[in-house]
Design a protein around this motif. Structure first.
Motif, PDB file in Angstrom:
ATOM      1  N   HIS A  34       0.872  -1.177   0.000  1.00 29.33           N
ATOM      2  CA  HIS A  34       0.000   0.000   0.000  1.00 29.33           C
ATOM      3  C   HIS A  34       0.911   1.229   0.000  1.00 29.33           C
ATOM      4  O   HIS A  34       2.129   1.101   0.110  1.00 29.33           O
ATOM      5  N   CYS A  79      -4.738   5.795   0.254  1.00 30.42           N
ATOM      6  CA  CYS A  79      -3.759   4.827  -0.219  1.00 30.42           C
ATOM      7  C   CYS A  79      -3.403   5.211  -1.654  1.00 30.42           C
ATOM      8  O   CYS A  79      -4.286   5.384  -2.487  1.00 30.42           O
ATOM      9  N   GLU A 102      -1.290   3.514  -3.760  1.00 32.28           N
ATOM     10  CA  GLU A 102      -0.706   2.423  -4.548  1.00 32.28           C
ATOM     11  C   GLU A 102      -1.827   1.435  -4.833  1.00 32.28           C
ATOM     12  O   GLU A 102      -2.505   0.996  -3.890  1.00 32.28           O
ATOM     13  N   PHE A 103      -2.031   1.074  -6.101  1.00 36.76           N
ATOM     14  CA  PHE A 103      -3.128   0.153  -6.406  1.00 36.76           C
ATOM     15  C   PHE A 103      -2.912  -1.160  -5.654  1.00 36.76           C
ATOM     16  O   PHE A 103      -1.868  -1.787  -5.780  1.00 36.76           O
ATOM     17  N   CYS A 104      -3.925  -1.550  -4.852  1.00 44.20           N
ATOM     18  CA  CYS A 104      -3.732  -2.684  -3.953  1.00 44.20           C
ATOM     19  C   CYS A 104      -4.905  -3.661  -4.000  1.00 44.20           C
ATOM     20  O   CYS A 104      -5.088  -4.447  -3.075  1.00 44.20           O
ATOM     21  N   HIS A 130      -9.197  -0.529  -3.579  1.00 40.52           N
ATOM     22  CA  HIS A 130      -8.095   0.429  -3.391  1.00 40.52           C
ATOM     23  C   HIS A 130      -8.591   1.870  -3.274  1.00 40.52           C
ATOM     24  O   HIS A 130      -8.113   2.651  -2.439  1.00 40.52           O
ATOM     25  N   MET A 134      -9.839   3.378   0.381  1.00 35.80           N
ATOM     26  CA  MET A 134      -8.909   3.129   1.475  1.00 35.80           C
ATOM     27  C   MET A 134      -8.422   4.472   2.006  1.00 35.80           C
ATOM     28  O   MET A 134      -7.245   4.808   1.929  1.00 35.80           O
TER      29      MET A 134
HETATM   30 CU1  CUA Z   1      -4.108   0.091  -0.252  1.00 38.58          CU
HETATM   31 CU2  CUA Z   1      -4.332   1.022  -2.437  1.00 38.58          CU
END
Ligand code: CUA
Length: 334
Positions: free
Chosen positions: A167, A202, A204-206, A210, A213
């Motif tokens: 993340h 967040c 960062e693609f998670c 995503h 978040m």
């Molecule tokens: Cu955690 Cu995007």
């Protein structure tokens, strides 16, 4: 032609910054409220001015070349091209590089002595936040989710990690982003300079949720912060009306404590977010919904509909009355 390519290459930054959410709003990196964010905003404006200078010099060169007929180049043209096409960009880029590098020690230096420490773990798709206990009991952390309170004008060192995938922890108004990794700690030092409520995300693609978040950061006076942390360290206050009492029983019967913790209740699990003071938070489900009873009912009934791939199971099998009682109990946990 080279000039035209340069033009098309650099032109998108103009609508880009005009449309970006960073300009204004809850994720603004250009309305800084922390020392690192100020540094980054200054760097951004310096880069924008530098890019504009290079872009304009390319446009001037392009127009000049198109208006000069082939075979009729004036003798000064080679110097004009060398100056505008090579010397100006080289000098501007060298100055910007030096300026950017000079800011680095202030952005990535160690935390000052006496900094507050806050541990944050990125999980799919929410943030576990824990503070060392106000009475100095290191073994006992004060835990909550998706909300961070900070005292103004005091440095805080975030100790970051992840429970599952990568993340990225980002509070645009306060500082730059730092990735969180499973099995490895990263750190971020932040000094907020203005009281207020800010949004973190967040970056960062998670996975599926995503985009849901988010977390809230409340910067307040040192006195208000101390009072808040002392309150968070206590067990839940529970409402004693009929609905909340029913909800408390349902919480046990439905096995909610298999995933959640409520200090003062029997629930002790750390699979999902700690709910000890969930009723006092700004939002629920990591910024997905406002924190009120109706939203809690919606969340209990259909978590995956509201947040794709959320790990929270649905309680749609319960009656409306049961869901409302559970919501009354949870919302009463202040
Ligand atoms: Cu955690 Cu995007």
């Amino acid at each position: 032609m080279l000039n035209l390519i340069t033009y098309f290459y650099s032109a998108p930054f103009v609508p880009g910054i005009l449309l970006a959410d960073v300009w204004h709003g809850k994720h603004s990196a250009l309305e800084p409220a922390g020392t690192a964010a100020s540094e980054i905003a200054t760097l951004f404006w310096a880069m924008a001015v530098g890019a504009a200078v290079i872009w304009l010099s390319m446009i001037v060169l392009g127009v000049y070349c198109f208006r000069t007929h082939q075979g009729m180049h004036p003798p000064r043209l080679p110097w004009f091209i060398i100056g505008g096409g090579m010397a100006v960009p080289s000098v501007v880029l060298a100055v910007l590089l030096g300026f950017g590098l000079s800011a680095m020690p202030r952005l990535v230096g160690p935390a000052p002595e006496g900094s507050l420490r806050v541990h944050v773990t990125g999980e799919q798709w929410w943030w576990r936040v824990s503070y060392e206990h106000p009475q100095g009991l290191d073994t006992q952390r004060v835990e909550l989710a998706n909300e961070i309170h900070l005292p103004v004008d005091r440095a805080v060192e975030f100790v970051l990690d992840s429970a599952d995938v990568i993340h990225s922890f980002w509070i645009p108004s306060l500082a730059g982003k730092v990735d969180t990794f499973p099995g490895r700690e990263t750190r971020l030092v932040v000094t907020p300079t203005s009281e207020g409520v800010y949004q973190g995300i967040c970056a960062e693609f998670c996975g599926g949720a995503h985009a849901w978040m988010e977390f809230t950061v409340v910067v307040e006076s040192p006195e208000a912060f101390d009072a808040w942390l002392a309150e968070q360290a206590t067990p839940s206050n529970t409402l004693h009306d009929e609905g909340a009492t029913r909800g408390r029983t349902l919480f046990r019967q439905q096995g909610c404590g298999a995933c959640h913790s409520i200090r003062g209740n029997v629930a002790r699990s750390r699979v999902g977010p700690d709910l000890t003071h969930v009723g006092s938070r700004h939002s629920i489900a990591a910024g997905r919904l406002p924190n009120d009873r109706l939203s809690l009912v919606r969340w209990l009934r259909d978590p995956k509909g509201l947040k794709p791939e959320a790990l929270m199971p649905s309680f749609a099998m319960l009656s409306d009355e049961d869901l409302e009682s559970l919501a009354a109990y949870l919302h009463g946990l202040k």
